[in-house]
Design a protein around this motif. Structure first.
Motif, PDB file in Angstrom:
ATOM      1  N   MET A   1       0.874  -0.876   0.140  1.00  0.00           N
ATOM      2  CA  MET A   1      -0.040  -0.046  -0.070  1.00  0.00           C
ATOM      3  C   MET A   1       1.057   1.123   0.103  1.00  0.00           C
ATOM      4  SD  MET A   1      -2.884   0.835   2.690  1.00  0.00           S
ATOM      5  CE  MET A   1      -2.849   2.090   3.726  1.00  0.00           C
ATOM      6  N   THR A   2       0.737   2.221  -0.963  1.00  0.00           N
ATOM      7  CA  THR A   2       1.427   3.183  -1.196  1.00  0.00           C
ATOM      8  C   THR A   2       0.829   4.405   0.011  1.00  0.00           C
ATOM      9  OG1 THR A   2       1.512   2.932  -3.465  1.00  0.00           O
ATOM     10  CG2 THR A   2       2.243   5.178  -2.593  1.00  0.00           C
ATOM     11  N   THR A   3       1.774   5.109   0.501  1.00  0.00           N
ATOM     12  CA  THR A   3       1.393   6.016   1.553  1.00  0.00           C
ATOM     13  C   THR A   3       2.074   7.584   1.121  1.00  0.00           C
ATOM     14  OG1 THR A   3       1.125   4.613   3.324  1.00  0.00           O
ATOM     15  CG2 THR A   3       1.244   7.027   4.102  1.00  0.00           C
ATOM     16  N   ALA A   4       1.301   8.373   0.955  1.00  0.00           N
ATOM     17  CA  ALA A   4       1.890   9.818   0.568  1.00  0.00           C
ATOM     18  C   ALA A   4       1.838  10.563   1.597  1.00  0.00           C
ATOM     19  CB  ALA A   4       1.045  10.302  -0.531  1.00  0.00           C
ATOM     20  N   VAL A   5       2.782  11.461   1.671  1.00  0.00           N
ATOM     21  CA  VAL A   5       2.884  12.451   2.986  1.00  0.00           C
ATOM     22  C   VAL A   5       2.399  13.749   2.459  1.00  0.00           C
ATOM     23  CG1 VAL A   5       4.316  13.664   4.604  1.00  0.00           C
ATOM     24  CG2 VAL A   5       4.642  11.201   4.233  1.00  0.00           C
ATOM     25  N   LEU A   6       1.168  14.225   2.744  1.00  0.00           N
ATOM     26  CA  LEU A   6       0.798  15.578   2.118  1.00  0.00           C
ATOM     27  C   LEU A   6       1.518  16.623   2.878  1.00  0.00           C
ATOM     28  CD1 LEU A   6      -2.770  14.533   2.122  1.00  0.00           C
ATOM     29  CD2 LEU A   6      -1.159  14.279   0.305  1.00  0.00           C
ATOM     30  N   THR A   7       1.330  17.673   2.063  1.00  0.00           N
ATOM     31  CA  THR A   7       1.883  19.102   2.876  1.00  0.00           C
ATOM     32  C   THR A   7       0.467  19.545   3.176  1.00  0.00           C
ATOM     33  OG1 THR A   7       1.026  20.341   0.899  1.00  0.00           O
ATOM     34  CG2 THR A   7       3.445  19.713   0.937  1.00  0.00           C
ATOM     35  N   ASP A   8       0.634  20.679   4.304  1.00  0.00           N
ATOM     36  CA  ASP A   8      -0.435  21.167   4.692  1.00  0.00           C
ATOM     37  C   ASP A   8      -1.457  21.714   3.716  1.00  0.00           C
ATOM     38  OD1 ASP A   8       0.543  20.826   7.387  1.00  0.00           O
ATOM     39  OD2 ASP A   8       1.146  22.745   7.664  1.00  0.00           O
ATOM     40  N   HIS A   9      -0.965  22.319   2.803  1.00  0.00           N
ATOM     41  CA  HIS A   9      -1.872  22.906   1.625  1.00  0.00           C
ATOM     42  C   HIS A   9      -2.391  21.679   0.847  1.00  0.00           C
ATOM     43  CE1 HIS A   9      -0.952  27.071   2.115  1.00  0.00           C
ATOM     44  NE2 HIS A   9       0.417  26.889   2.021  1.00  0.00           N
ATOM     45  N   GLU A  10      -1.930  20.613   0.547  1.00  0.00           N
ATOM     46  CA  GLU A  10      -2.414  19.548  -0.042  1.00  0.00           C
ATOM     47  C   GLU A  10      -3.452  18.905   0.880  1.00  0.00           C
ATOM     48  OE1 GLU A  10       1.385  17.828  -2.770  1.00  0.00           O
ATOM     49  OE2 GLU A  10       1.165  17.160  -0.721  1.00  0.00           O
ATOM     50  N   ARG A  11      -3.191  18.627   2.178  1.00  0.00           N
ATOM     51  CA  ARG A  11      -4.233  18.228   3.084  1.00  0.00           C
ATOM     52  C   ARG A  11      -5.377  19.194   3.075  1.00  0.00           C
ATOM     53  NH1 ARG A  11      -4.984  19.700   7.865  1.00  0.00           N
ATOM     54  NH2 ARG A  11      -3.032  20.675   7.939  1.00  0.00           N
ATOM     55  N   ILE A  12      -5.169  20.421   3.009  1.00  0.00           N
ATOM     56  CA  ILE A  12      -6.392  21.050   3.026  1.00  0.00           C
ATOM     57  C   ILE A  12      -7.090  21.042   1.930  1.00  0.00           C
ATOM     58  CG2 ILE A  12      -7.022  23.540   3.102  1.00  0.00           C
ATOM     59  CD1 ILE A  12      -4.600  24.270   4.902  1.00  0.00           C
ATOM     60  N   ALA A  13      -6.511  21.101   0.522  1.00  0.00           N
ATOM     61  CA  ALA A  13      -7.246  20.716  -0.725  1.00  0.00           C
ATOM     62  C   ALA A  13      -8.127  19.434  -0.482  1.00  0.00           C
ATOM     63  CB  ALA A  13      -6.167  20.881  -1.874  1.00  0.00           C
ATOM     64  N   VAL A  14      -7.393  18.358  -0.138  1.00  0.00           N
ATOM     65  CA  VAL A  14      -8.342  17.084  -0.157  1.00  0.00           C
ATOM     66  C   VAL A  14      -9.452  17.156   0.851  1.00  0.00           C
ATOM     67  CG1 VAL A  14      -8.130  14.768   0.594  1.00  0.00           C
ATOM     68  CG2 VAL A  14      -6.425  15.652  -0.648  1.00  0.00           C
ATOM     69  N   GLN A  15      -9.352  17.823   1.991  1.00  0.00           N
ATOM     70  CA  GLN A  15     -10.353  18.103   2.840  1.00  0.00           C
ATOM     71  C   GLN A  15     -11.312  18.652   2.303  1.00  0.00           C
ATOM     72  OE1 GLN A  15      -8.070  19.557   6.104  1.00  0.00           O
ATOM     73  NE2 GLN A  15      -8.075  17.502   7.294  1.00  0.00           N
ATOM     74  N   ALA A  16     -11.303  19.900   1.587  1.00  0.00           N
ATOM     75  CA  ALA A  16     -12.070  20.809   1.009  1.00  0.00           C
ATOM     76  C   ALA A  16     -12.925  20.223  -0.028  1.00  0.00           C
ATOM     77  CB  ALA A  16     -11.424  22.168   0.363  1.00  0.00           C
ATOM     78  N   TYR A  17     -11.927  19.197  -0.904  1.00  0.00           N
ATOM     79  CA  TYR A  17     -12.865  18.488  -2.002  1.00  0.00           C
ATOM     80  C   TYR A  17     -13.713  17.553  -1.342  1.00  0.00           C
ATOM     81  CZ  TYR A  17     -13.354  14.514  -5.179  1.00  0.00           C
ATOM     82  OH  TYR A  17     -13.960  13.630  -6.051  1.00  0.00           O
ATOM     83  N   LEU A  18     -13.089  16.615  -0.376  1.00  0.00           N
ATOM     84  CA  LEU A  18     -14.369  15.973   0.278  1.00  0.00           C
ATOM     85  C   LEU A  18     -15.325  16.535   0.835  1.00  0.00           C
ATOM     86  CD1 LEU A  18     -11.688  13.481   2.358  1.00  0.00           C
ATOM     87  CD2 LEU A  18     -13.130  13.101   0.109  1.00  0.00           C
ATOM     88  N   ARG A  19     -15.295  17.655   1.429  1.00  0.00           N
ATOM     89  CA  ARG A  19     -16.407  18.754   1.903  1.00  0.00           C
ATOM     90  C   ARG A  19     -17.249  18.874   0.730  1.00  0.00           C
ATOM     91  NH1 ARG A  19     -13.030  20.458   5.730  1.00  0.00           N
ATOM     92  NH2 ARG A  19     -12.139  22.238   4.544  1.00  0.00           N
ATOM     93  N   LEU A  20     -16.843  19.070  -0.385  1.00  0.00           N
ATOM     94  CA  LEU A  20     -17.499  19.467  -1.659  1.00  0.00           C
ATOM     95  C   LEU A  20     -18.394  18.550  -2.070  1.00  0.00           C
ATOM     96  CD1 LEU A  20     -18.369  21.300  -3.825  1.00  0.00           C
ATOM     97  CD2 LEU A  20     -16.244  20.797  -4.880  1.00  0.00           C
ATOM     98  N   LEU A  21     -17.400  17.016  -2.013  1.00  0.00           N
ATOM     99  CA  LEU A  21     -18.012  15.864  -2.545  1.00  0.00           C
ATOM    100  C   LEU A  21     -19.350  15.473  -1.613  1.00  0.00           C
ATOM    101  CD1 LEU A  21     -17.824  13.463  -4.436  1.00  0.00           C
ATOM    102  CD2 LEU A  21     -16.391  12.598  -2.598  1.00  0.00           C
ATOM    103  N   HIS A  22     -19.262  15.660  -0.468  1.00  0.00           N
ATOM    104  CA  HIS A  22     -20.296  15.155   0.386  1.00  0.00           C
ATOM    105  C   HIS A  22     -21.408  16.369   0.398  1.00  0.00           C
ATOM    106  CE1 HIS A  22     -18.150  12.098   2.686  1.00  0.00           C
ATOM    107  NE2 HIS A  22     -17.092  12.709   2.826  1.00  0.00           N
ATOM    108  N   THR A  23     -21.024  17.525   0.006  1.00  0.00           N
ATOM    109  CA  THR A  23     -22.251  18.511  -0.145  1.00  0.00           C
ATOM    110  C   THR A  23     -23.054  18.280  -1.235  1.00  0.00           C
ATOM    111  OG1 THR A  23     -20.891  20.231   1.025  1.00  0.00           O
ATOM    112  CG2 THR A  23     -22.656  21.075  -0.415  1.00  0.00           C
ATOM    113  N   VAL A  24     -22.376  17.889  -2.383  1.00  0.00           N
ATOM    114  CA  VAL A  24     -23.120  17.463  -3.815  1.00  0.00           C
ATOM    115  C   VAL A  24     -23.837  16.350  -3.091  1.00  0.00           C
ATOM    116  CG1 VAL A  24     -22.393  16.534  -6.248  1.00  0.00           C
ATOM    117  CG2 VAL A  24     -21.366  18.758  -5.086  1.00  0.00           C
ATOM    118  N   ARG A  25     -23.246  15.099  -2.815  1.00  0.00           N
ATOM    119  CA  ARG A  25     -23.939  13.914  -2.505  1.00  0.00           C
ATOM    120  C   ARG A  25     -25.283  14.355  -1.501  1.00  0.00           C
ATOM    121  NH1 ARG A  25     -19.240   9.716  -0.980  1.00  0.00           N
ATOM    122  NH2 ARG A  25     -18.735   9.073  -3.346  1.00  0.00           N
TER     123      ARG A  25
END
Length: 78
Positions: A1-25
């Motif tokens: 299993m590949t593990t990526a270490v995210l920068t703070d900005h990348e982590r925030i982008a992923v979290q914002a995307y997930l919030r957007l995805l949940h909102t759309v759903r």
């Protein structure tokens, strides 16, 4: 299993995307009324703006391929 270490900005982008995805759903789920035809989901502009700003800050705006690769590496499917 590949593990990526995210920068703070990348982590925030992923979290914002997930919030957007949940909102759309949630918007699609709310549009499934029995009273008539399905309504299009309503997405608050602030949710879209948050995702856009987070992608911009992470240097991923306009580079969806890199963003989704990052997302797949960070959270691979089982």
């Amino acid at each position: 299993m590949t593990t990526a270490v995210l920068t703070d900005h990348e982590r925030i982008a992923v979290q914002a995307y997930l919030r957007l995805l949940h909102t759309v759903r949630a918007g699609f789920d709310a549009g499934d009324g029995l009273d008539g035809p399905p309504r299009p989901p309503v997405i608050p502009p602030s949710v879209l703006a948050e995702a856009e700003q987070a992608l911009r800050a992470a240097g991923l705006r306009g580079n969806e391929e890199a963003f989704f690769r990052l997302l797949r590496d960070w959270c691979p499917r089982p």
